[in-house]
Design a protein around this motif. Structure first.
Motif, PDB file in Angstrom:
ATOM      1  N   ALA A  99      75.052  62.558  56.113  1.00  0.00           N
ATOM      2  CA  ALA A  99      75.893  62.605  57.314  1.00  0.00           C
ATOM      3  C   ALA A  99      75.038  62.563  58.575  1.00  0.00           C
ATOM      4  CB  ALA A  99      76.766  63.858  57.304  1.00  0.00           C
TER       5      ALA A  99
ATOM      6  N   TYR B 150      75.088  59.791  61.525  1.00  0.00           N
ATOM      7  CA  TYR B 150      75.283  60.233  62.904  1.00  0.00           C
ATOM      8  C   TYR B 150      74.213  59.638  63.824  1.00  0.00           C
ATOM      9  CZ  TYR B 150      75.517  63.448  66.885  1.00  0.00           C
ATOM     10  OH  TYR B 150      75.587  63.984  68.148  1.00  0.00           O
TER      11      TYR B 150
ATOM     12  N   CYS C  51      80.369  60.202  62.260  1.00  0.00           N
ATOM     13  CA  CYS C  51      79.968  61.229  61.323  1.00  0.00           C
ATOM     14  C   CYS C  51      81.162  62.057  60.890  1.00  0.00           C
ATOM     15  CB  CYS C  51      78.919  62.135  61.956  1.00  0.00           C
ATOM     16  SG  CYS C  51      78.274  63.281  60.750  1.00  0.00           S
ATOM     17  N   HIS C  52      81.232  62.236  59.611  1.00  0.00           N
ATOM     18  CA  HIS C  52      82.188  63.167  59.026  1.00  0.00           C
ATOM     19  C   HIS C  52      81.341  64.143  58.223  1.00  0.00           C
ATOM     20  CE1 HIS C  52      85.490  60.706  60.357  1.00  0.00           C
ATOM     21  NE2 HIS C  52      84.841  59.659  59.901  1.00  0.00           N
ATOM     22  N   TRP C  53      81.191  65.328  58.766  1.00  0.00           N
ATOM     23  CA  TRP C  53      80.344  66.327  58.124  1.00  0.00           C
ATOM     24  C   TRP C  53      81.000  66.815  56.838  1.00  0.00           C
ATOM     25  CZ3 TRP C  53      75.690  66.251  59.968  1.00  0.00           C
ATOM     26  CH2 TRP C  53      75.481  65.906  61.300  1.00  0.00           C
TER      27      TRP C  53
ATOM     28  N   LYS D 250      87.480  69.810  66.404  1.00  0.00           N
ATOM     29  CA  LYS D 250      88.452  68.726  66.574  1.00  0.00           C
ATOM     30  C   LYS D 250      88.088  67.785  67.729  1.00  0.00           C
ATOM     31  CE  LYS D 250      92.187  71.748  65.021  1.00  0.00           C
ATOM     32  NZ  LYS D 250      93.408  72.449  65.475  1.00  0.00           N
TER      33      LYS D 250
ATOM     34  N   PRO E  40      86.383  64.964  69.358  1.00  0.00           N
ATOM     35  CA  PRO E  40      85.690  63.817  68.761  1.00  0.00           C
ATOM     36  C   PRO E  40      84.352  63.515  69.440  1.00  0.00           C
ATOM     37  CG  PRO E  40      87.550  63.066  70.093  1.00  0.00           C
ATOM     38  CD  PRO E  40      87.594  64.567  70.098  1.00  0.00           C
TER      39      PRO E  40
END
Length: 158
Positions: free
Chosen positions: A53, A57, A63-65, A88, A90
């Motif tokens: 991740a 990034y 990125c989605h952790w 939340k 972005p």
């Protein structure tokens, strides 16, 4: 991991290092710093997922952790609420302390939000670098204002 001892994994991507501090099976904290002088050290599938991740990034791929088992002990409900709301926000968006206070239903608690940001044990994943002063000024950030500026530029928000 099944031990109760503390261990550290080090994820590296570009100029960034993100150390995962494990206390047994939970993440006690994350330490964000510049990568210089650090070496990659992964021990768990969770560490490998964070590494992947972080690489996405830094490459600008968004990125989605991964979900991690955070140790929330000693954390107030207010802090958890603030960090949950912060997660939340972005990438590429900056918010003010006052905005975040209003989002958690405490519009006059901007200073309390600042304290939560200053004590955020999970930086980058709970992106306190996206919180700025009302005027847009880059204010306090544990790893330094230069790191905050870098992260915001990386996300296209600077």
């Amino acid at each position: 991991m099944s031990t109760s001892t503390s261990t550290i994994e080090t994820c590296l991507a570009g100029p960034l290092a993100l150390e995962i501090v494990w206390n047994g099976d939970t993440v006690a904290g994350l330490k964000l710093s510049w990568a210089e002088g650090k070496s990659l050290e992964l021990r768990t599938p969770a560490g490998e997922a964070v590494q992947a991740a972080l690489a996405r990034y830094v490459a600008g791929e968004g990125c989605h952790w991964p979900e991690l088992p955070y140790a929330w002990d000693g954390t107030t409900e207010f802090t958890r609420q603030v960090l949950t709301e912060l997660a939340k926000v972005p990438a590429g968006q900056k918010v003010s302390y006052g905005w975040l206070a209003a989002r958690v239903g405490r519009p006059k608690a901007a200073r309390a939000i600042g304290r939560v940001m200053a004590n955020n044990r999970f930086p980058l994943i709970f992106p306190c670098h996206r919180v700025v002063g009302t005027s847009g000024a880059l204010t306090g950030f544990g790893p330094g204002i230069d790191m905050k500026q870098y992260l915001l530029e990386l996300e296209g928000a600077a």
